[in-house]
Design an enzyme around this catalytic site. Sequence first.
Site, PDB file in Angstrom:
ATOM      1  N   GLU A 249       0.865  -1.195   0.000  1.00 26.75           N
ATOM      2  CA  GLU A 249       0.000   0.000   0.000  1.00 26.75           C
ATOM      3  C   GLU A 249       0.888   1.227   0.000  1.00 26.75           C
ATOM      4  O   GLU A 249       2.033   1.154   0.445  1.00 26.75           O
ATOM      5  CB  GLU A 249      -0.853   0.036   1.291  1.00 26.75           C
ATOM      6  CG  GLU A 249      -1.845  -1.099   1.405  1.00 26.75           C
ATOM      7  CD  GLU A 249      -2.352  -1.280   2.846  1.00 26.75           C
ATOM      8  OE1 GLU A 249      -2.015  -0.453   3.711  1.00 26.75           O
ATOM      9  OE2 GLU A 249      -3.054  -2.263   3.096  1.00 26.75           O
ATOM     10  N   LYS A 251       2.405   4.438   1.524  1.00 25.83           N
ATOM     11  CA  LYS A 251       2.535   4.963   2.882  1.00 25.83           C
ATOM     12  C   LYS A 251       2.174   6.436   2.776  1.00 25.83           C
ATOM     13  O   LYS A 251       2.972   7.263   2.335  1.00 25.83           O
ATOM     14  CB  LYS A 251       3.950   4.767   3.416  1.00 25.83           C
ATOM     15  CG  LYS A 251       4.095   5.220   4.863  1.00 25.83           C
ATOM     16  CD  LYS A 251       5.467   4.904   5.394  1.00 25.83           C
ATOM     17  CE  LYS A 251       5.604   5.123   6.884  1.00 25.83           C
ATOM     18  NZ  LYS A 251       5.079   6.361   7.400  1.00 25.83           N
ATOM     19  N   ARG A 256      -2.283   9.287  11.569  1.00 23.24           N
ATOM     20  CA  ARG A 256      -3.073   8.081  11.813  1.00 23.24           C
ATOM     21  C   ARG A 256      -4.416   8.432  12.437  1.00 23.24           C
ATOM     22  O   ARG A 256      -4.492   9.305  13.313  1.00 23.24           O
ATOM     23  CB  ARG A 256      -2.272   7.202  12.776  1.00 23.24           C
ATOM     24  CG  ARG A 256      -2.757   5.780  12.947  1.00 23.24           C
ATOM     25  CD  ARG A 256      -2.313   4.943  11.799  1.00 23.24           C
ATOM     26  NE  ARG A 256      -2.612   3.536  11.969  1.00 23.24           N
ATOM     27  CZ  ARG A 256      -1.741   2.617  12.391  1.00 23.24           C
ATOM     28  NH1 ARG A 256      -0.521   2.995  12.728  1.00 23.24           N
ATOM     29  NH2 ARG A 256      -2.088   1.350  12.459  1.00 23.24           N
ATOM     30  N   ARG A 271      -3.410   8.991  16.844  1.00 24.95           N
ATOM     31  CA  ARG A 271      -2.434   7.947  17.156  1.00 24.95           C
ATOM     32  C   ARG A 271      -2.194   7.843  18.659  1.00 24.95           C
ATOM     33  O   ARG A 271      -1.955   6.781  19.192  1.00 24.95           O
ATOM     34  CB  ARG A 271      -1.133   8.300  16.428  1.00 24.95           C
ATOM     35  CG  ARG A 271      -0.041   7.320  16.625  1.00 24.95           C
ATOM     36  CD  ARG A 271       1.207   7.817  15.907  1.00 24.95           C
ATOM     37  NE  ARG A 271       2.319   6.997  16.254  1.00 24.95           N
ATOM     38  CZ  ARG A 271       3.124   6.410  15.375  1.00 24.95           C
ATOM     39  NH1 ARG A 271       2.914   6.564  14.091  1.00 24.95           N
ATOM     40  NH2 ARG A 271       4.130   5.690  15.762  1.00 24.95           N
ATOM     41  N   GLU A 301      -5.363   6.550   7.596  1.00 28.96           N
ATOM     42  CA  GLU A 301      -4.485   7.717   7.645  1.00 28.96           C
ATOM     43  C   GLU A 301      -5.240   8.919   7.076  1.00 28.96           C
ATOM     44  O   GLU A 301      -5.820   8.824   5.992  1.00 28.96           O
ATOM     45  CB  GLU A 301      -3.230   7.422   6.799  1.00 28.96           C
ATOM     46  CG  GLU A 301      -2.174   8.495   6.830  1.00 28.96           C
ATOM     47  CD  GLU A 301      -1.143   8.311   7.964  1.00 28.96           C
ATOM     48  OE1 GLU A 301      -1.354   7.468   8.855  1.00 28.96           O
ATOM     49  OE2 GLU A 301      -0.141   9.037   7.938  1.00 28.96           O
ATOM     50  N   PHE A 341      -7.140   1.501   5.808  1.00 32.69           N
ATOM     51  CA  PHE A 341      -6.388   0.306   5.401  1.00 32.69           C
ATOM     52  C   PHE A 341      -6.623  -0.893   6.318  1.00 32.69           C
ATOM     53  O   PHE A 341      -6.088  -1.962   6.074  1.00 32.69           O
ATOM     54  CB  PHE A 341      -4.890   0.603   5.264  1.00 32.69           C
ATOM     55  CG  PHE A 341      -4.284   1.387   6.404  1.00 32.69           C
ATOM     56  CD1 PHE A 341      -4.069   0.791   7.626  1.00 32.69           C
ATOM     57  CD2 PHE A 341      -3.932   2.728   6.222  1.00 32.69           C
ATOM     58  CE1 PHE A 341      -3.512   1.501   8.664  1.00 32.69           C
ATOM     59  CE2 PHE A 341      -3.370   3.456   7.260  1.00 32.69           C
ATOM     60  CZ  PHE A 341      -3.162   2.842   8.494  1.00 32.69           C
ATOM     61  N   ARG A 413       5.042  -3.316  17.261  1.00 29.35           N
ATOM     62  CA  ARG A 413       5.834  -2.995  16.071  1.00 29.35           C
ATOM     63  C   ARG A 413       6.544  -4.286  15.680  1.00 29.35           C
ATOM     64  O   ARG A 413       7.416  -4.744  16.400  1.00 29.35           O
ATOM     65  CB  ARG A 413       6.858  -1.921  16.445  1.00 29.35           C
ATOM     66  CG  ARG A 413       7.566  -1.288  15.292  1.00 29.35           C
ATOM     67  CD  ARG A 413       8.627  -0.323  15.791  1.00 29.35           C
ATOM     68  NE  ARG A 413       8.094   0.857  16.452  1.00 29.35           N
ATOM     69  CZ  ARG A 413       7.535   1.892  15.841  1.00 29.35           C
ATOM     70  NH1 ARG A 413       7.429   1.887  14.520  1.00 29.35           N
ATOM     71  NH2 ARG A 413       7.085   2.929  16.525  1.00 29.35           N
ATOM     72  N   LYS A 419       7.852  -0.654   6.699  1.00 33.09           N
ATOM     73  CA  LYS A 419       7.727   0.625   5.988  1.00 33.09           C
ATOM     74  C   LYS A 419       8.988   0.853   5.173  1.00 33.09           C
ATOM     75  O   LYS A 419      10.092   0.609   5.647  1.00 33.09           O
ATOM     76  CB  LYS A 419       7.479   1.771   6.959  1.00 33.09           C
ATOM     77  CG  LYS A 419       8.472   1.854   8.091  1.00 33.09           C
ATOM     78  CD  LYS A 419       8.077   2.910   9.104  1.00 33.09           C
ATOM     79  CE  LYS A 419       9.025   2.883  10.282  1.00 33.09           C
ATOM     80  NZ  LYS A 419       8.656   3.724  11.383  1.00 33.09           N
TER      81      LYS A 419
END
Length: 554
Positions: A249, A251, A256, A271, A301, A341, A413, A419
């Site tokens: 996708e 970025k 966020r 976020r 986003e 997303f 994470r 990313k």
Amino acid sequence: MTSFEEFAKVCNKVEGIPGSLEMTSVVAGFLREVDDEELGIVTRFIMGSVFPVWSSQELGIGPSLLYAAISKASSLPVKRIEGFVKETGDVGLAAEKAMESGKTHLNLFSEGELSVSDVYSRFKKIATLTGKNSQDSKIKNLQYLFGTAKPGEAVYIARLSIEEMRIGVGEGIVRNAISEAFGVPVGIVERGYMLTNDFGEVAYTAKKEGEQGLLKLGIEVGRPLKMMLAQVASGINEAVGEMGLVAVEWKFDGARIQVHKNGDKVTIYSRKLEDVTASLPDVVSSVKKHVNAEKVILDGEAVALGKDKRPMAFQEILRRFRRKHDVAATAQEIPLHFYLFDILYLDGESLIDEPMEVRRKKLESVCDPEVLAVQTVTGNVSEIEDIYGKALAGGHEGVMLKSPDSLYMPGKRGKNWLKLKPVMETLDLVVVGGEWGEGRRANFIGSYLLACRDPDSDRLLTIGRVATGITDEQLSDLTAIFKELVISESAKNIDFEPEVVFEVAFEEIQKSQNYKSGYALRFPRLVNVRSDKSAQDSDSIERVEQLFIGQKGR
Ligand code: AMP
């Protein structure tokens, strides 16, 4: 009722324990003892949070308000309180000293002792106070607490006021302590926290209903979850090698959002899990228009698109997120679009334990294409390179490479979301100040204030603080180096002789009023300590300006 004094004693004991296993068992023992109605509060208090992570309640107590309250309660001038803070380097110890040496008005308020619930009720009251006279009322409420507390309790009232306990108890210890206290598996406690974002609720459920109860905890619309995070990809080839098929996708260069829709009620969280709904009426109405589900939680986003359809600078989006007044006018000036997303919940069903492919199908079934992030599932490196090029050409940051069979891990994470974006240049900056760390890092300087040079005036201009990218080993080495360079110290802040140069990487340079250079770094991280360089070799304000102008999307 559990007395606050008992809580303070436990904190004091924990503070003196060096090892986390022993700390955990002391905390566990206390959780076992605490009354039902105070268990949730104590579980949060002990790690320095007054309210659950998901809650939008905020105390809004800064150092000056806190010092004013201590001053009033102890009848000592604010200057004395500031002096104590300087001397002890800690607001808690300063409060204790003040209460020991000042005259307290204890009997004016109450002759009884404070319970944990009393303290929590006052904090809850403080969080509701906003507007013109709120500062005075906040001070009065805090003054009451200090006036009623014994000096040993004042330590933790002061620290809780600014939500920094400094006793070394973080999420990991609380999680393990709940597990130990109530005989439930750590993994199940962790899962409960992931879903509820409140260790208080998790502890209470563990006590009352054990493992079965914890397993019943679930996602609720209106209570935000932490967002899943991404790791830096080493490259497209590596990602394809690792994942095989990759869900690619763009970025998007934005901020966020987590969207909660319950019938007609739409709530948007940032976020940081703040409720930003009131600032984003355009996003709310677009959700109503383009999301066809009764009860749903979506991840996406928000992007501010300029006239040329390229994303505007990140700080423009922040202006939107922070706006409280003239929202409509700002919305016109900076219109927001959003790309969804992921989907975490749909009509009574949690989806986070479903693989992404399944979630994606559900997402597509409830969202119109206008608000969907385009996703391409492929194992073809050149196809991914092509998407990456298009994302950059569109002014976005790069691409996200996601594993199609991965589950949604709130707050984690991991290598399932990678990313990929161009590496930004680094800046060599002089360290001019620092701040003592917290918790485990309390004896180390945890963050460093950075500056660039102004060759014209030969002054150093601050540009931001760096606290990430520093390994534990570096932390102690650096603390030893900087201890020799201290010019002055007040509260947690320290000024240094400008001698050490840090090479710092960052995501973006922003305009900022907060630092003398007029700029700030977004997400700075330490790359190297440049012991080969001196302050004179550090980067100049001109170089910062050039990099700022050269950033994409501007
Ligand atoms: P970073 O902030 O650099 O760690 O990158 C992760 C952030 O990228 C997320 O928190 C999102 O705000 C943002 N982002 C932009 N596009 C996407 C996307 N398609 N999928 C996930 N995150 C995205």
